[in-house]
Design a protein around this motif. Structure first.
Motif, PDB file in Angstrom:
ATOM      1  N   LYS B  31       0.742  -1.291   0.101  1.00 54.19           N
ATOM      2  CA  LYS B  31      -0.015   0.026   0.169  1.00 54.19           C
ATOM      3  C   LYS B  31       0.698   1.181   0.015  1.00 54.19           C
ATOM      4  O   LYS B  31       0.275   2.416  -0.070  1.00 54.19           O
ATOM      5  N   ALA B  32       2.189   0.988   0.309  1.00 54.74           N
ATOM      6  CA  ALA B  32       2.851   2.290   0.184  1.00 54.74           C
ATOM      7  C   ALA B  32       3.342   2.936  -1.204  1.00 54.74           C
ATOM      8  O   ALA B  32       3.112   2.156  -2.198  1.00 54.74           O
ATOM      9  N   THR B  33       3.493   3.976  -1.322  1.00 52.91           N
ATOM     10  CA  THR B  33       3.441   4.847  -2.584  1.00 52.91           C
ATOM     11  C   THR B  33       4.810   5.211  -2.906  1.00 52.91           C
ATOM     12  O   THR B  33       5.073   6.300  -3.688  1.00 52.91           O
ATOM     13  N   ASP B  34       5.929   5.100  -1.954  1.00 50.12           N
ATOM     14  CA  ASP B  34       7.382   5.185  -2.394  1.00 50.12           C
ATOM     15  C   ASP B  34       8.128   4.105  -2.112  1.00 50.12           C
ATOM     16  O   ASP B  34       7.411   2.955  -2.020  1.00 50.12           O
ATOM     17  N   ARG B  35       9.268   4.120  -2.511  1.00 50.20           N
ATOM     18  CA  ARG B  35      10.109   2.681  -2.617  1.00 50.20           C
ATOM     19  C   ARG B  35      10.966   2.324  -1.612  1.00 50.20           C
ATOM     20  O   ARG B  35      11.482   1.393  -1.555  1.00 50.20           O
ATOM     21  N   LYS B  36      10.729   2.984  -0.488  1.00 47.83           N
ATOM     22  CA  LYS B  36      11.581   2.809   0.827  1.00 47.83           C
ATOM     23  C   LYS B  36      10.963   2.082   1.957  1.00 47.83           C
ATOM     24  O   LYS B  36       9.823   2.154   1.791  1.00 47.83           O
ATOM     25  N   GLY B  37      11.727   1.415   2.562  1.00 46.84           N
ATOM     26  CA  GLY B  37      11.317   0.869   3.847  1.00 46.84           C
ATOM     27  C   GLY B  37      10.733  -0.715   3.754  1.00 46.84           C
ATOM     28  O   GLY B  37      10.294  -1.364   4.558  1.00 46.84           O
ATOM     29  N   PHE B  38      10.528  -1.225   2.454  1.00 46.26           N
ATOM     30  CA  PHE B  38      10.200  -2.412   2.274  1.00 46.26           C
ATOM     31  C   PHE B  38      11.085  -3.652   2.781  1.00 46.26           C
ATOM     32  O   PHE B  38      10.318  -4.568   3.020  1.00 46.26           O
ATOM     33  N   GLY B  39      12.347  -3.259   3.054  1.00 47.91           N
ATOM     34  CA  GLY B  39      13.331  -4.304   3.526  1.00 47.91           C
ATOM     35  C   GLY B  39      12.435  -4.746   5.113  1.00 47.91           C
ATOM     36  O   GLY B  39      12.941  -6.066   5.269  1.00 47.91           O
ATOM     37  N   ASP B  40      11.993  -3.960   5.839  1.00 51.59           N
ATOM     38  CA  ASP B  40      11.506  -4.376   7.119  1.00 51.59           C
ATOM     39  C   ASP B  40      10.498  -5.407   6.941  1.00 51.59           C
ATOM     40  O   ASP B  40      10.290  -6.290   8.027  1.00 51.59           O
ATOM     41  N   ASN B  41       9.959  -5.721   5.590  1.00 49.59           N
ATOM     42  CA  ASN B  41       8.901  -6.731   5.770  1.00 49.59           C
ATOM     43  C   ASN B  41       9.428  -7.905   4.584  1.00 49.59           C
ATOM     44  O   ASN B  41       8.396  -8.654   4.269  1.00 49.59           O
ATOM     45  N   VAL B  42      10.440  -7.863   4.351  1.00 50.53           N
ATOM     46  CA  VAL B  42      11.108  -8.923   3.379  1.00 50.53           C
ATOM     47  C   VAL B  42      10.632 -10.254   4.012  1.00 50.53           C
ATOM     48  O   VAL B  42      11.238 -10.185   4.973  1.00 50.53           O
ATOM     49  N   PHE B  43      10.603 -10.847   3.214  1.00 49.42           N
ATOM     50  CA  PHE B  43       9.842 -12.391   3.756  1.00 49.42           C
ATOM     51  C   PHE B  43       9.172 -12.546   5.187  1.00 49.42           C
ATOM     52  O   PHE B  43       9.619 -13.243   5.893  1.00 49.42           O
ATOM     53  N   SER B  68      25.460  -9.821   2.216  1.00 50.58           N
ATOM     54  CA  SER B  68      24.693  -8.880   1.319  1.00 50.58           C
ATOM     55  C   SER B  68      24.551  -9.821  -0.090  1.00 50.58           C
ATOM     56  O   SER B  68      24.342  -9.427  -1.127  1.00 50.58           O
ATOM     57  N   ILE B  69      24.821 -11.301   0.103  1.00 53.97           N
ATOM     58  CA  ILE B  69      24.435 -12.135  -1.032  1.00 53.97           C
ATOM     59  C   ILE B  69      23.358 -13.219  -0.737  1.00 53.97           C
ATOM     60  O   ILE B  69      23.868 -13.845   0.325  1.00 53.97           O
ATOM     61  N   LEU B  70      22.473 -13.233  -1.237  1.00 57.35           N
ATOM     62  CA  LEU B  70      21.531 -14.248  -1.014  1.00 57.35           C
ATOM     63  C   LEU B  70      21.432 -15.375  -2.068  1.00 57.35           C
ATOM     64  O   LEU B  70      21.422 -15.032  -3.331  1.00 57.35           O
ATOM     65  N   VAL B  71      21.732 -16.636  -1.671  1.00 52.20           N
ATOM     66  CA  VAL B  71      21.723 -17.847  -2.399  1.00 52.20           C
ATOM     67  C   VAL B  71      20.540 -18.600  -2.182  1.00 52.20           C
ATOM     68  O   VAL B  71      20.244 -19.171  -1.266  1.00 52.20           O
ATOM     69  N   ALA B  72      19.794 -18.717  -3.364  1.00 51.46           N
ATOM     70  CA  ALA B  72      18.240 -19.291  -2.989  1.00 51.46           C
ATOM     71  C   ALA B  72      18.366 -20.272  -4.325  1.00 51.46           C
ATOM     72  O   ALA B  72      18.724 -20.672  -5.121  1.00 51.46           O
ATOM     73  N   GLY B  73      17.069 -21.168  -4.115  1.00 48.60           N
ATOM     74  CA  GLY B  73      16.927 -22.329  -4.877  1.00 48.60           C
ATOM     75  C   GLY B  73      16.291 -21.925  -6.150  1.00 48.60           C
ATOM     76  O   GLY B  73      15.910 -20.894  -6.474  1.00 48.60           O
ATOM     77  N   ASP B  74      16.061 -22.975  -6.795  1.00 46.48           N
ATOM     78  CA  ASP B  74      15.578 -22.863  -8.440  1.00 46.48           C
ATOM     79  C   ASP B  74      14.414 -21.919  -8.551  1.00 46.48           C
ATOM     80  O   ASP B  74      13.534 -22.064  -7.573  1.00 46.48           O
ATOM     81  N   ALA B  86      11.946  -6.679  -5.581  1.00 47.96           N
ATOM     82  CA  ALA B  86      13.442  -6.264  -5.570  1.00 47.96           C
ATOM     83  C   ALA B  86      13.687  -5.022  -4.551  1.00 47.96           C
ATOM     84  O   ALA B  86      14.819  -5.003  -4.172  1.00 47.96           O
ATOM     85  N   TRP B  87      12.709  -4.009  -4.385  1.00 49.14           N
ATOM     86  CA  TRP B  87      13.002  -3.076  -3.474  1.00 49.14           C
ATOM     87  C   TRP B  87      13.176  -3.589  -2.160  1.00 49.14           C
ATOM     88  O   TRP B  87      13.944  -3.150  -1.418  1.00 49.14           O
ATOM     89  N   ALA B  88      12.318  -4.500  -1.784  1.00 49.11           N
ATOM     90  CA  ALA B  88      12.462  -5.074  -0.460  1.00 49.11           C
ATOM     91  C   ALA B  88      13.721  -5.795  -0.295  1.00 49.11           C
ATOM     92  O   ALA B  88      14.456  -5.659   0.613  1.00 49.11           O
ATOM     93  N   ILE B  89      14.193  -6.569  -1.326  1.00 52.45           N
ATOM     94  CA  ILE B  89      15.504  -7.399  -1.136  1.00 52.45           C
ATOM     95  C   ILE B  89      16.833  -6.274  -1.096  1.00 52.45           C
ATOM     96  O   ILE B  89      17.789  -6.473  -0.217  1.00 52.45           O
ATOM     97  N   THR B  90      16.709  -5.424  -1.902  1.00 55.65           N
ATOM     98  CA  THR B  90      17.785  -4.350  -1.925  1.00 55.65           C
ATOM     99  C   THR B  90      17.803  -3.466  -0.648  1.00 55.65           C
ATOM    100  O   THR B  90      18.594  -3.368   0.149  1.00 55.65           O
ATOM    101  N   ASP B  91      16.740  -3.172  -0.330  1.00 54.83           N
ATOM    102  CA  ASP B  91      16.185  -2.396   1.220  1.00 54.83           C
ATOM    103  C   ASP B  91      16.902  -3.023   2.195  1.00 54.83           C
ATOM    104  O   ASP B  91      17.406  -2.434   3.329  1.00 54.83           O
ATOM    105  N   PHE B  92      16.625  -4.490   2.275  1.00 50.09           N
ATOM    106  CA  PHE B  92      17.310  -5.308   3.455  1.00 50.09           C
ATOM    107  C   PHE B  92      18.796  -5.249   3.299  1.00 50.09           C
ATOM    108  O   PHE B  92      19.349  -5.623   4.475  1.00 50.09           O
ATOM    109  N   GLY B  93      19.227  -4.994   2.211  1.00 48.42           N
ATOM    110  CA  GLY B  93      20.908  -4.882   2.221  1.00 48.42           C
ATOM    111  C   GLY B  93      21.363  -5.810   1.171  1.00 48.42           C
ATOM    112  O   GLY B  93      22.554  -5.868   1.119  1.00 48.42           O
TER     113      GLY B  93
END
Lengths: 460, 196
Positions: B31-43, B68-74, B86-93
């Protein structure tokens, strides 16, 4: 060598090609909604770039809208702000917006075809992965991210590498009670969720030729669930008849000229695809999903497969199902008929036809959410509303609703929902909710029975 | 966009296949209208229980792992087109996501946000996950210029593919809007001659 339908539409929209790189692809129509557009508008404003072709954009509010009391102010503050922002952005940039309550409002992939915005041979994008729906008309239509929404605002173009081509052919006679939803769930269950990644898919064969536009939209809608960016079906008389006379469809001689062009679009006989799959219509039965991705589907009479794999087991654990188990007789307390996959008038006709004269089971909460204001009006006009209400079903107002549960329409923790939507991901319909994807017919039967039954036995 | 050349970091192993963008960032946070802060709720729903307490079974909450590297499954990033993932993952670091397969839209969204998707073979992914799980202190190096990912001391190294245009965008910090806006004249000329 001949060209595919996809080649013809794509190649006619290439502005230029970067050496060893992507192509600039021209976009005819850009659909936007409240959730994936605000950051794109902000970006343009920050960079001082104007919207290049506002007249080629159509906006609607759908993802985050309530399905009750739409005439009242929205109580959720964040949702209200997001919708207000869409109105402001559209006003500021001269973009046409069919806001909540407008007679043209609805789910973007339901209202745009209804209005004749969707036409064969067009390139169409939207910040929503189910934009693949519009491919049912022989358009190239696909979902994009918000950075790309900003690119289209700024230039009416995208930088893209041409996807590879895939064709899925289904020929034969469908069994009784098999609907377009079952066909696409069957295809995805056979091919898996990433078989289409990197491809655009064409659906061919008499099964799709004989299908209504509504059915074709259901099929193309779920192309993304096998990873394909888009799905397409060759335009034919069914397509032209559907488009003709709609608000934004070309009229008179212009329409005739368009039809003449549209008739040149189907794939040439000698065209080559990068990948082809063939299925027999007779092999398809009403489908259900049992896991947490749309590829985890079985025929309603089948058993959950026995697969030893950590991700598979995680999925079954979430669903509280066991390997080798049947879903028949599972008690179901929630049924949702709606979403951009199955919220068109034909879907409600199928449901009403079964429900007529029956009663919803006491344990079931059943939400019927039309895809648009127009579908809602048709439901009332055709007398379906009273059939639903007499049977104890709740007809709500249009929107994406419980498909993604951004609004208040959430399925409670741990509950199963037989849903006509497109995704059974963990938590998709609410935290801890367990989604079973199915056709509108299977959903209607489940709501009446209060449990899953083998409809092939009841209806054949 | 920030420039990306070489990068070294420890990594977090997320050994789950078909991670969809609804898991990366659930719809109720859109519901947010900017790109920041999504990292708090990643996964969010994997990291936390419904009562808000941390789920100790989830790898992000295991203090052994950081980086700062996420190694994930297929088939990472399938499903919804939401760029919020993508914003959440980058915002998380995170700066890099490694997988054996990426969904198309997510891959494009990542590249448009300076998040490098590194696609490796199944066998390399398996070896990498095993290495990180047995030796969480392992430092990986991602070299975009040479298109390699390696844990050099261990002889683990792989080449990855990337579109040459996207590579130059990442290295130079350009984005597609810059390119397209510089070509408006070409686009207008196309519009003028377009018949259908």
């Amino acid at each position: 060598m001949g060209k595919t339908l996809f080649d013809k539409v794509w190649d006619s929209h290439v502005v230029s090609t970067i050496q060893d790189g992507p192509q600039i692809l021209y976009i005819d129509t850009h659909l936007i909604h409240e959730v994936t557009s605000p950051q794109a508008f902000n970006e343009l404003e920050d960079r001082g770039i104007p919207v290049l072709r506002p007249e080629q954009i159509v906006a609607t509010a759908d993802h985050n809208t309530p399905t009750q009391n739409q005439d009242q102010p929205i109580t959720d503050e964040l949702s209200r702000k997001q919708l207000e922002q869409l109105s402001e952005n559209c006003k500021k940039n001269n973009i046409i917006l069919y806001a909540l309550g407008h007679k043209y409002n609805g789910i973007v992939h339901v209202m745009a075809p209804e209005l004749g915005v969707t036409q064969p041979g067009k390139t169409m994008v939207c910040g929503d992965s189910h934009t693949s729906t519009h491919g049912a008309f022989g358009a190239i239509a696909f979902g994009i991210g918000t950075s790309q929404v900003a690119q289209v605002f700024a230039s009416q173009c995208l930088l893209l590498t041409k996807p590879k081509s895939l064709r899925v052919t289904v020929n034969g006679s469908l069994k009784n009670s098999v609907l377009p939803k079952d066909i696409i769930l069957y295809i995805i269950s056979k091919l898996g969720t990433n078989s289409g990644t990197g491809y655009f898919c064409e659906y061919a064969g008499n099964v799709f030729e004989d299908m209504s536009m509504e059915g074709r939209m259901t099929v193309c809608n779920m192309s993304i669930e096998m990873g394909a960016r888009g799905g397409m079906i060759a335009p034919d008389q069914t397509t032209f008849d559907y488009v003709e006379g709609r608000e934004f469809a070309p009229k008179g001689e212009v329409f005739e000229n368009k039809v003449a062009y549209w008739k040149t679009l189907p794939t040439d006989k000698d065209a080559q695809f990068d990948k082809e799959y063939y299925f027999e219509a007779e092999d398809i039965e009403p489908m259900l999903t049992y896991g947490t991705n749309p590829g985890m589907g079985i025929k309603i009479s089948e058993f959950i497969p026995e697969v030893s794999d950590a991700s598979f087991e995680k999925s079954l654990k979430y669903m509280n199902f066991k390997k080798g188990e049947s879903l028949i007789n599972k008690r179901i307390n929630f049924v949702f008929i709606g979403s951009c996959t199955n919220s068109r008038i034909e879907d409600f006709r199928v449901a009403a036809n079964y429900i007529k004269g029956k009663q919803k089971a006491h344990n079931v909460t059943a939400w019927l959410v039309p895809g648009s204001k127009r579908v809602e009006a048709q439901i009332i006009e055709e007398g379906l509303k009273s059939i639903f209400e007499d049977a104890g079903f709740e007809l709500r107002q249009p929107g994406c609703s419980a498909c993604l549960a951004m609004n208040d329409d959430k399925i409670p923790q741990g509950e199963y929902c037989v849903s006509t939507s497109n995704r059974n991901f963990e938590g998709r319909q609410g935290q801890g909710a367990r989604t079973i994807l199915a056709s509108p017919l299977v959903a209607a039967v489940t709501a009446v029975e209060g449990k899953i039954i083998d409809i092939t036995k009841q209806l054949n | 966009m920030e420039k990306f050349i070489t990068f070294q970091s420890r990594a977090i192993p997320l050994q789950i296949e078909n991670v969809d963008t609804d898991q990366i960032i659930p719809a109720r946070f859109l519901k947010a209208t900017d790109r920041k802060g999504f990292g708090d709720n990643v996964f969010r729903d994997w990291r936390y229980h419904k009562d808000g307490s941390a789920n100790s079974d989830f790898v992000f909450n295991n203090s052994k792992y950081t980086g700062s590297i996420l190694v994930a499954g297929d088939n990472f990033g399938c499903g919804s087109s939401r760029e919020h993932a993508a914003w959440a993952i980058t915002d998380f670091g995170f700066k890099v996501v490694v997988s054996s397969f990426f969904a198309d839209i997510f891959k494009g969204n990542a590249l448009n946000n300076g998040l490098l998707p590194v696609q490796v073979s199944d066998s390399f992914l398996k070896a990498l996950l095993t290495q990180i799980q047995s030796h969480p202190e392992t430092v990986l190096e991602v070299n975009l210029e040479n298109q390699t990912i390696s844990a050099n001391d261990l002889g683990l190294s792989a080449h990855f593919d990337i579109d040459p245009y996207k590579k130059s965008c990442m290295i130079n910090g350009y984005d597609d809007i810059d390119y397209l806006v510089n070509n408006i004249k070409l686009i207008e000329a196309f519009e003028a001659q377009k018949i259908n």
